[in-house]
Design a protein around this motif. Sequence first.
Motif, PDB file in Angstrom:
ATOM      1  N   LEU A 163      50.660  61.853  26.311  1.00 51.35           N
ATOM      2  CA  LEU A 163      50.948  62.260  24.937  1.00 51.35           C
ATOM      3  C   LEU A 163      49.674  62.331  24.105  1.00 51.35           C
ATOM      4  CD1 LEU A 163      53.192  62.691  22.671  1.00 51.35           C
ATOM      5  CD2 LEU A 163      52.714  60.324  22.099  1.00 51.35           C
TER       6      LEU A 163
ATOM      7  N   VAL B 109      55.029  64.905  29.158  1.00 54.21           N
ATOM      8  CA  VAL B 109      55.532  64.300  27.918  1.00 54.21           C
ATOM      9  C   VAL B 109      56.975  64.737  27.658  1.00 54.21           C
ATOM     10  CG1 VAL B 109      55.285  64.282  25.402  1.00 54.21           C
ATOM     11  CG2 VAL B 109      53.283  63.981  26.847  1.00 54.21           C
TER      12      VAL B 109
ATOM     13  N   THR C  28      54.229  62.889  15.350  1.00 56.12           N
ATOM     14  CA  THR C  28      54.019  62.094  16.564  1.00 56.12           C
ATOM     15  C   THR C  28      53.585  60.648  16.300  1.00 56.12           C
ATOM     16  OG1 THR C  28      53.560  64.082  17.845  1.00 56.12           O
ATOM     17  CG2 THR C  28      52.777  62.010  18.769  1.00 56.12           C
TER      18      THR C  28
END
Lengths: 130, 125
Positions: free
Chosen positions: A81, A37, B37
């Motif tokens: 991710l 990532v 995120t």
Amino acid sequence: MADVERGNRPLSPHLQVYRLPLNATVSILHRATGVAVGLVLMILALWFLGAAWSEPVFNAIDWLVTSWLGWLVLLAGAASLWLHFFNGLRHLIWDTGAWFGQKRVRKSAVVTIALAAAMTLVTLIVAIVW
Amino acid sequence: MSYLTDRKRATGLGSAKSGTAHFWEQRLSAVALVVLTPLFVLPLAYNLGSSFDEVRAAYAHPINAIIGVAFFLTAFLHFFQGVTVVIEDYVHGRWELVLIITMRMLSALFSLIGAFAILKIAFAG
């Protein structure tokens, strides 16, 4: 002379035939996906740099990022991710002392993989359909 | 002269001499990334494949810009914290030091690239 055969004895666990338990696989994947990532994020930082630079620079980087190889790298990046994301949540829960014990650890590993797969699919749909 | 006793100065620091500081800081950046995120990645997925003007318009928006800068700074801090542990576990001796320094420089560089690029789009167009 008891040591004559020392070199020929099997190792335990024998690394070539030993199947990692699910939890061990997810554990090592947490590190691998974390590094992956980071590397994909470096490519994306350059994509933003292109957008801040000029249209020709952006188009060059964007061409590479949205090529079939670029999409493949991004898809792998998205999968990495989300696995790292949900396994990270699992680690944060463990840090509080909760969710230990063989059955719960295995169950949460399965849930982690399922959630990561679902969110990778969502990310893919957002990227392609919209 | 210090008023702390030797015992008091040593307690809790362990053989690494820094106690649980690194561990704790990495948990903090992880918690921040739990929020950042999804907020960064889903809009980014939406904007990938858009034109130059569309991308710039999207990241000129204050919300996208703030999330973007926060994400790049936090993510590369967390990346460095994590990759340091990985290097410490698998590499030893001179290469351990070289790799840790290199990764620190790279993390700083790319967090600067990401954050600066978004700020330039937001402020200067």
